[in-house]
Design an enzyme around this catalytic site. Structure first.
Site, PDB file in Angstrom:
ATOM      1  N   HIS A  22      -1.461  -2.211   2.506  1.00  3.97           N
ATOM      2  CA  HIS A  22      -3.093  -2.172   2.805  1.00  3.97           C
ATOM      3  C   HIS A  22      -3.975  -2.972   1.704  1.00  3.97           C
ATOM      4  CE1 HIS A  22      -6.474  -0.307   4.823  1.00  3.97           C
ATOM      5  NE2 HIS A  22      -7.222  -0.560   3.856  1.00  3.97           N
ATOM      6  N   GLU A  23      -4.001  -2.692   0.624  1.00  5.20           N
ATOM      7  CA  GLU A  23      -4.684  -3.073  -0.372  1.00  5.20           C
ATOM      8  C   GLU A  23      -4.550  -4.699  -0.462  1.00  5.20           C
ATOM      9  OE1 GLU A  23      -7.269  -1.609  -0.999  1.00  5.20           O
ATOM     10  OE2 GLU A  23      -6.885   0.305  -0.118  1.00  5.20           O
ATOM     11  N   HIS A  26      -6.669  -6.709   1.875  1.00  9.92           N
ATOM     12  CA  HIS A  26      -8.037  -6.978   1.252  1.00  9.92           C
ATOM     13  C   HIS A  26      -7.913  -8.100  -0.006  1.00  9.92           C
ATOM     14  CE1 HIS A  26      -9.783  -3.689   3.359  1.00  9.92           C
ATOM     15  NE2 HIS A  26      -8.962  -2.703   2.709  1.00  9.92           N
TER      16      HIS A  26
END
Length: 448
Positions: A22-23, A26
């Site tokens: 997920h990170e 980003h």
């Protein structure tokens, strides 16, 4: 205790993999949009490991593994040197900021598709959807008979028990009549209708399933193996014998074998068992023993084991697996948003929500069932993280997305005061949700 440590370990594996992915979404999109990333952290709090990369970004693993974050150069958090102004987050066009925010949930969806694709290619071992119904249950009243094989649910073909159970569980949340196509052991197909609209509202899914009473059928009453030196072997029973009756009572399935042995042997250990072998009926006199097997509590036994359930492995080639992974991801996304909507309107119970406690227990169970099952579990948790983060709650990605969409409409950013108020509201909502799901899991543990 072993189960506890196993649950903790597999929870850390699950969160480590999914939070990192997920990170990374980003991080990767921020870098592509020209934003300087200062820190990439898996976990919160004090760093237990960190290093500085060639790009100047600090990569770390922190002590509290319940999330992670990507810290970008941001003028709201301090003075930005003039030479780095172009790499500052708030200086980017709003469309770039939207892409950066969407990247985390987007990468979770990509992970979901990839994990399901690999799971379908590896093959997920399962049981065939051969079912029975508890006496007087909703499924029994609807016409489900022992040995029925489910062919389709609401028009969608199912090949395994798990897929059947998932389809039924999702339909239970809607509480609308559910059509089934089944085939009995003689090969006759029948159309049935489960009247799920008669279920009361706002009940947890496990209570609905109990009321429905649809279960995987137990194995046939066949002695798959007969242990040497045990009562059945001494009486002449052989592997493959079909048990017809015990003390004159008919035996419909293997579950009834154990029940009748325990019940009748408690009165008299000498059991009259009739078996079928190669088309012949053979009466046997078996003297049961009261003993402990493999460290289990002592009970009346005769020394036989059950045949395995009919297997049904879900496996596809690469192209079909990709199609099924995409279709499954889309279906689960719509079902998840639908369930959230029903919870908000009171049509579905919030008791169905689970916290990290429930996730840890399930992670341990799935890991022990094999790689394919664990991949499916990772896919579903990843999808849930994507959907959760897209909710329009400040402090989540969806809250930031809402800010930027408002900025697009009004032509200027929201004031810092408005965003601060939103953050407080978001924290209250998030902690309320966390309290609810922890309560649900603790309540389930106390009742189990």
């Amino acid at each position: 205790m072993t189960s506890f440590f196993g649950s903790v370990f597999w929870l850390l594996v699950t969160l480590g993999v999914l939070v990192t992915f997920h990170e990374f979404g980003h991080y990767w999109v921020a870098r592509r949009c020209g934003v300087k990333v200062l820190r990439f952290s898996v976990g919160f709090g004090k760093a237990v490991w960190k290093r500085i990369g060639r790009d100047g970004c600090e990569y770390q693993i922190a002590a509290i593994p319940l999330g992670g974050y990507v810290k970008m150069l941001d003028a709201r958090e301090g003075v930005v040197p003039p030479q780095l102004q172009a790499q500052e987050f708030t200086a980017q066009p709003v469309w770039k900021r939207i892409l950066i925010v969407l990247a985390g949930p987007g990468f979770n969806l990509i992970f979901t598709v990839a994990a399901l694709w690999l799971m379908f290619m590896l093959g997920r071992p399962d049981a065939a959807p051969i079912v029975t119904a508890k006496p007087q249950s909703m499924a029994a009243v609807a016409g489900v008979q022992p040995g029925d094989r489910i062919l389709s649910i609401d028009g969608r073909a199912v090949a395994t028990w798990s897929d059947s159970l998932d389809a039924v569980a999702n339909a239970l949340l809607d509480r609308t009549p559910l059509p089934l196509t089944v085939r009995d052991p003689d090969g006759t197909q029948r159309q049935l209708l489960l009247p799920l609209d008669r279920l009361p509202p706002d009940q947890p899914i496990d209570r609905y399933l109990t009321t429905l009473g649809l279960e995987l059928a137990p194995p046939r009453p066949v002695a798959a193996t007969v242990l040497a030196g045990k009562p059945a072997a001494l009486a002449g029973m052989q592997g493959g014998d079909r048990i017809l009756s015990i003390d004159g009572k008919p035996v419909p399935d293997y579950e009834a074998v154990g029940k009748l042995v325990r019940q009748d042997a408690a009165v008299s250990p000498k059991l009259a068992i009739v078996v079928e072998r190669n088309g012949r009926t053979i009466p046997l006199e078996v003297v049961a023993r009261y003993e402990s097997l493999q460290g289990q509590p002592a009970e009346w036994v005769i020394g036989i084991s059950a045949p395995p359930l009919e297997a049904a492995t879900l496996r596809y080639g690469p192209l079909r697996a990709l199609h099924e992974a995409l279709a499954g991801t889309w279906r689960n996304v719509t079902q998840t948003f639908g369930m959230i909507g029903k919870m908000l309107t009171g049509e579905a119970s919030t008791k169905n929500l689970s916290s990290v406690i429930g996730i840890a227990q399930t992670a341990n169970d799935m890991a022990h069932m094999g790689l394919a099952w664990f991949l499916q579990f990772l896919a579903m948790v990843s999808l849930s993280l994507a959907v959760l983060n897209l909710l329009p709650i400040p402090v989540l990605d969806g809250g930031h997305l809402l800010y930027y969409l408002i900025e697009l409409v009004k032509g200027s950013p929201l004031s810092e005061q408005a965003m601060a108020i939103g953050q407080y509201i978001g924290l209250v909502l998030l902690f309320s949700l966390m309290g609810l799901v922890f309560y649900n899991d603790i309540h389930r543990l106390l009742l189990s």
